[in-house]
Motif scaffolding. Sequence first.
Motif, PDB file in Angstrom:
ATOM      1  N   ARG A   4       7.055  -1.032  -6.598  1.00  0.00           N
ATOM      2  CA  ARG A   4       6.448  -1.843  -7.648  1.00  0.00           C
ATOM      3  C   ARG A   4       4.984  -1.446  -7.765  1.00  0.00           C
ATOM      4  O   ARG A   4       4.195  -1.648  -6.839  1.00  0.00           O
ATOM      5  N   PHE A   5       4.608  -0.882  -8.901  1.00  0.00           N
ATOM      6  CA  PHE A   5       3.220  -0.493  -9.137  1.00  0.00           C
ATOM      7  C   PHE A   5       2.464  -1.629  -9.830  1.00  0.00           C
ATOM      8  O   PHE A   5       3.057  -2.537 -10.406  1.00  0.00           O
ATOM      9  N   GLY A   6       1.133  -1.534  -9.771  1.00  0.00           N
ATOM     10  CA  GLY A   6       0.294  -2.546 -10.402  1.00  0.00           C
ATOM     11  C   GLY A   6       0.354  -3.886  -9.698  1.00  0.00           C
ATOM     12  O   GLY A   6       0.125  -4.928 -10.312  1.00  0.00           O
ATOM     13  N   LYS A   7       0.653  -3.882  -8.383  1.00  0.00           N
ATOM     14  CA  LYS A   7       0.805  -5.114  -7.621  1.00  0.00           C
ATOM     15  C   LYS A   7      -0.286  -5.203  -6.548  1.00  0.00           C
ATOM     16  O   LYS A   7      -0.188  -4.595  -5.476  1.00  0.00           O
ATOM     17  N   GLU A   8      -1.326  -5.958  -6.861  1.00  0.00           N
ATOM     18  CA  GLU A   8      -2.422  -6.178  -5.910  1.00  0.00           C
ATOM     19  C   GLU A   8      -2.209  -7.513  -5.215  1.00  0.00           C
ATOM     20  O   GLU A   8      -2.237  -8.580  -5.846  1.00  0.00           O
ATOM     21  N   GLY A  46       0.809  -1.211   0.000  1.00  0.00           N
ATOM     22  CA  GLY A  46       0.000   0.000   0.000  1.00  0.00           C
ATOM     23  C   GLY A  46       0.841   1.258   0.000  1.00  0.00           C
ATOM     24  O   GLY A  46       1.722   1.439   0.849  1.00  0.00           O
ATOM     25  N   GLY A  47       0.555   2.144  -0.960  1.00  0.00           N
ATOM     26  CA  GLY A  47       1.342   3.365  -1.135  1.00  0.00           C
ATOM     27  C   GLY A  47       0.590   4.623  -0.790  1.00  0.00           C
ATOM     28  O   GLY A  47       0.774   5.657  -1.448  1.00  0.00           O
ATOM     29  N   GLY A  48      -0.262   4.577   0.246  1.00  0.00           N
ATOM     30  CA  GLY A  48      -0.873   5.793   0.762  1.00  0.00           C
ATOM     31  C   GLY A  48       0.075   6.477   1.730  1.00  0.00           C
ATOM     32  O   GLY A  48       1.281   6.184   1.775  1.00  0.00           O
ATOM     33  N   ILE A  49      -0.446   7.382   2.542  1.00  0.00           N
ATOM     34  CA  ILE A  49       0.409   8.152   3.444  1.00  0.00           C
ATOM     35  C   ILE A  49       1.131   7.252   4.441  1.00  0.00           C
ATOM     36  O   ILE A  49       2.345   7.380   4.660  1.00  0.00           O
ATOM     37  N   THR A  50       0.424   6.296   5.053  1.00  0.00           N
ATOM     38  CA  THR A  50       1.077   5.423   6.027  1.00  0.00           C
ATOM     39  C   THR A  50       2.188   4.616   5.380  1.00  0.00           C
ATOM     40  O   THR A  50       3.300   4.520   5.922  1.00  0.00           O
ATOM     41  N   CYS A  63      -0.247  -1.713   4.751  1.00  0.00           N
ATOM     42  CA  CYS A  63      -0.685  -0.317   4.867  1.00  0.00           C
ATOM     43  C   CYS A  63      -1.727  -0.071   3.780  1.00  0.00           C
ATOM     44  O   CYS A  63      -1.741   0.971   3.132  1.00  0.00           O
ATOM     45  N   ASP A  64      -2.599  -1.053   3.605  1.00  0.00           N
ATOM     46  CA  ASP A  64      -3.497  -1.085   2.459  1.00  0.00           C
ATOM     47  C   ASP A  64      -4.915  -0.640   2.783  1.00  0.00           C
ATOM     48  O   ASP A  64      -5.869  -1.016   2.094  1.00  0.00           O
ATOM     49  N   GLY A  65      -5.049   0.200   3.803  1.00  0.00           N
ATOM     50  CA  GLY A  65      -6.280   0.944   4.002  1.00  0.00           C
ATOM     51  C   GLY A  65      -7.433   0.179   4.626  1.00  0.00           C
ATOM     52  O   GLY A  65      -7.304  -0.953   5.074  1.00  0.00           O
ATOM     53  N   ILE A  66      -8.577   0.833   4.618  1.00  0.00           N
ATOM     54  CA  ILE A  66      -9.745   0.344   5.347  1.00  0.00           C
ATOM     55  C   ILE A  66     -10.251  -0.992   4.805  1.00  0.00           C
ATOM     56  O   ILE A  66     -10.830  -1.789   5.541  1.00  0.00           O
ATOM     57  N   GLU A  90       2.314  -1.281  -4.616  1.00  0.00           N
ATOM     58  CA  GLU A  90       1.085  -0.494  -4.731  1.00  0.00           C
ATOM     59  C   GLU A  90       0.264  -1.033  -5.893  1.00  0.00           C
ATOM     60  O   GLU A  90       0.792  -1.222  -6.991  1.00  0.00           O
ATOM     61  N   ARG A  91      -1.020  -1.286  -5.654  1.00  0.00           N
ATOM     62  CA  ARG A  91      -1.834  -1.895  -6.712  1.00  0.00           C
ATOM     63  C   ARG A  91      -2.165  -0.927  -7.847  1.00  0.00           C
ATOM     64  O   ARG A  91      -2.426  -1.349  -8.967  1.00  0.00           O
ATOM     65  N   ALA A  92      -2.187   0.362  -7.565  1.00  0.00           N
ATOM     66  CA  ALA A  92      -2.467   1.362  -8.597  1.00  0.00           C
ATOM     67  C   ALA A  92      -1.240   1.546  -9.493  1.00  0.00           C
ATOM     68  O   ALA A  92      -0.127   1.141  -9.146  1.00  0.00           O
ATOM     69  N   PRO A  93      -1.405   2.182 -10.647  1.00  0.00           N
ATOM     70  CA  PRO A  93      -0.267   2.412 -11.542  1.00  0.00           C
ATOM     71  C   PRO A  93       0.641   3.551 -11.094  1.00  0.00           C
ATOM     72  O   PRO A  93       1.683   3.796 -11.698  1.00  0.00           O
TER      73      PRO A  93
END
Length: 439
Positions: A128-132, A15-19, A162-165, A38-41
């Motif tokens: 690494r992006f695009g990684k869910e 997870g690539g958010g703030i945390t 750190c992948d959120g709610i 991070e799963r997003a690009p």
Amino acid sequence: MSSSKSNRIQIAIIGGGITGVILALGLQKRGVDFTLYERAPAFTELGAGIGFSPNAERALKIVDPEVYRVYKEVTPPTNGVEYFQFVDGYETNELVAKLLIGADAFQGGRRSDFLEAWSKLIPKDRVRFGKELVSTTDREDGRVLLQFKDGSTGEADVVIGCDGIHSRCRRLILGEENPACCASYTNKYCFRALIPMERARPVLGEERTSGGSRTLNRYMFIGPDAHCIIYPVAKGQIMNVLLVISDPNPWHTEDGKQTAPGERAEATQTYKEWHPFVKSLIELLPEKLQKWAIFDMFNNPAPYYYRGNMAIAGDAAHATGPHLGSGAGFGIEDGLVLASLFQAANAKLDGQDQESRVKLCRAALATYNNVRYDRTQWLVGATREACALFHRQNKAAAHDPEIFLQDISKLFHTIWDNNIEEMVQEAIGEFDVLGSASQ
């Protein structure tokens, strides 16, 4: 992440958010190997404005002075001493309480601006992006194999979610059928908007847009079953507006999302009996709005934040509403504690075999859980208490400004007054005991 072992512990951040970004930067500063998935690009952050409470600001300095410097570059200029100013938004439009924050404190801006600025400090080869993440497997040697939706894999000594709610890591730790895997609706939803300051100022006035001679505008308009917050972001060029509304109904969307299309007319209807000032503020909003349901982990809290070599942090562990402005700040505290613990774990690695290495990692995660659990769980309930105060659902405080200020001050100061250095030292001290026992 390479499967080859090194002398340093290897961390996978999901997870690539703030945390996640702050944890990465804390590890980077302390010489701990990591890869952020991070799963997003690209790095993305939902939401509009965000404020960082004084405890979070102090934590940023310790995470890395460079992280704090970048934070100060993004935040708007201040005029000195800062206050939260609570206004009777329903009847009088008059100030009912004023809470001192301090000098140059609780600054904020757009979430995306902070994330973009901080993420530039992370080397590209660490991301690494695009990684869910789909699943994890514990290997015989104690390392963790990660399987991603695109068929790729990774390895690490430790995985931090750190992948959120809607955390996948929380499900992997607690089990798919555990009620604590799912957040629940708080019976509150909100509308968010960013208004250009040149549009807001003629309607709201100089004092409540740019601030007076002593403070930036940080106003909350409180009333029955709703409240409204305004404060400047983007270095004072944009007004962030948040409307929070109590809702007796269950939340339901056909796609199961926590957002739904909304309209200004709904907000106008909710606030139709409020003071004309608040109604004029709502008229500034665009006709089409996004409706955000507020979910948290209050009803079914995670009973623990780690299992084996895997842990959760930030919203993945203790998602809370926005009403005390501290969800991201507590994620920053989590990241600092984790980074400090794995720096300490690295220092104990010399001469250790793989079994001891695994035990050190698990001792670090156990320490993180012990140090962070009570405070973070308190925040979830305290945030609900705060919203009840803002919505005049606390009858004693609704009719007595002194009780209101006393109650809300206690909640905020429990957050703000956390001794960050002491928190880190407590964690290191407990880890020294647990880590020594594991060797």
